[in-house]
Design an enzyme around this catalytic site. Structure first.
Site, short mmCIF file in Angstrom:
data_model
loop_
_atom_site.label_atom_id
_atom_site.label_comp_id
_atom_site.label_asym_id
_atom_site.label_seq_id
_atom_site.Cartn_x
_atom_site.Cartn_y
_atom_site.Cartn_z
N CYS A 197 -1.09 19.20 1.52
CA CYS A 197 0.10 20.04 1.64
C CYS A 197 1.13 19.39 2.56
O CYS A 197 1.59 18.29 2.28
CB CYS A 197 -0.28 21.46 2.07
SG CYS A 197 1.04 22.66 1.74
N HIS B 248 -3.56 22.66 -2.51
CA HIS B 248 -4.69 22.86 -1.59
C HIS B 248 -6.01 22.75 -2.35
O HIS B 248 -6.44 23.70 -2.98
CB HIS B 248 -4.60 24.26 -0.96
CG HIS B 248 -3.51 24.41 0.05
ND1 HIS B 248 -3.69 24.11 1.39
CD2 HIS B 248 -2.23 24.82 -0.08
CE1 HIS B 248 -2.56 24.33 2.04
NE2 HIS B 248 -1.66 24.77 1.17
N GLU C 155 -8.90 22.79 -1.09
CA GLU C 155 -9.85 23.70 -0.45
C GLU C 155 -9.69 25.13 -0.92
O GLU C 155 -10.56 25.98 -0.66
CB GLU C 155 -9.72 23.61 1.08
CG GLU C 155 -8.57 24.36 1.70
CD GLU C 155 -7.23 23.67 1.61
OE1 GLU C 155 -6.27 24.13 2.25
OE2 GLU C 155 -7.13 22.63 0.89
#
Length: 220
Positions: free
Chosen positions: A91, A201, A203
Site C-alpha cells: 500500500c 493489501h 494480508e
C-alpha cells in the site's frame, strides 16, 4: 535468519518494519499463515539480517516518509537493496518507493527506488475501496499459481498511473509491472529484482493474498 522447522525444513525470517504507519499485526498474521517466522520491529540489525523485510504503510505519503526516516527505515531499505536483500512494500509502503508523492497539494520526496509520482486516482469514485482484479505480466513469480480472475483488496485514493523505468541492459531482468483499473489504469504491483511491492493489501485478500505472500516467501 532462517530457523529449522519440526519437519526438518526452514522457516524464513521476515521482519515487518514497525515505523508507526502500517497494519503490522495483520501483516504478521498473514505472513505466519504463509509460512514465515515473523518479528515486528524497527531494530536496525534485525531488519538488516532478516531473510525478507516487509514495509507496510497506511495514511498520507508525507507522514509515512517522515516516520520511516525517523526510524532509519530509509537506510534499511537502501542498504538491503544495495546488497540484493529482498524487500516488499504494501500500500503506502509501495508508494513511498517512488520518487515523489503529491497529496492535498503537498509534495514529498519518496525513496526514489523507482521514478514516478504518486498522485490522486483518476476516477469518479474515490477512494478505491474493495475487491478488484489485476492484469499480471507473463512470467510473474509474485502471482504464480493464481487464477487470472483472482481478486485483491484495495483501499487507496492515490496511485502511480505511469511506469517509466525500463531495462535496456540485456543482462538485467526487466521489471514486471502489474496493473489494475479504477477509472484509469494504475500500477498495482511491481517485481523488480529484490524489490517487490503491491498497492493492494495481500494480508486482507483472503486465499489469493495468502498465496501471493507464500510466493514471496518462497523466493527468500
Amino acid at each position: 535468519m532462517s530457523t529449522p522447522t519440526p519437519a526438518g525444513g526452514t522457516r524464513k525470517k521476515v521482519v515487518v518494519f514497525d515505523y508507526g504507519f502500517g497494519n503490522v499485526r495483520s501483516a504478521e498474521r498473514a505472513l505466519v499463515r504463509a509460512g514465515a517466522d515473523v518479528e515486528i520491529t524497527r531494530d536496525y540489525d534485525k531488519a538488516m539480517n532478516a531473510d525478507g523485510l516487509l514495509v507496510p504503510g497506511v495514511g498520507a505519503f508525507a507522514a509515512c516518509m517522515r516516520g520511516l526516516k525517523e526510524a532509519r527505515g530509509d537506510w534499511v531499505v537502501g542498504r538491503r537493496l544495495a546488497g540484493g536483500r529482498p524487500v516488499m512494500g504494501i500500500c503506502v509502503g509501495m508508494q513511498i518507493l517512488f520518487a515523489r508523492g503529491i497529496e492535498h497539494g503537498e509534495e514529498a520526496e519518496g525513496l526514489d527506488e523507482w521514478p514516478g509520482t504518486v498522485g490522486p486516482l483518476q476516477a469518479d469514485v474515490v477512494p478505491h475501496m474493495g475487491w478488484n482484479t489485476v492484469d499480471v505480466p507473463a512470467g510473474s513469480e509474485l502471482f504464480a499459481g493464481l487464477d487470472p480472475d483472482a481478486r485483491f483488496y484495495f483501499v487507496h485514493s492515490y496511485a502511480v498511473h505511469d511506469w517509466t523505468l525500463e531495462s535496456h541492459n540485456p543482462a538485467l531482468t526487466a521489471p514486471k509491472v502489474t496493473w489494475s483499473t479504477h477509472g484509469k489504469p494504475f500500477v498495482a504491483a511491481v517485481e523488480n529484482g529484490a524489490l517487490w511491492a503491491t498497492q493492494f493489501h495481500p494480508e486482507k485478500s483472503g486465499d489469493a493474498g495468502a498465496q501471493l505472500l507464500t510466493n514471496w516467501i518462497g523466493t527468500l
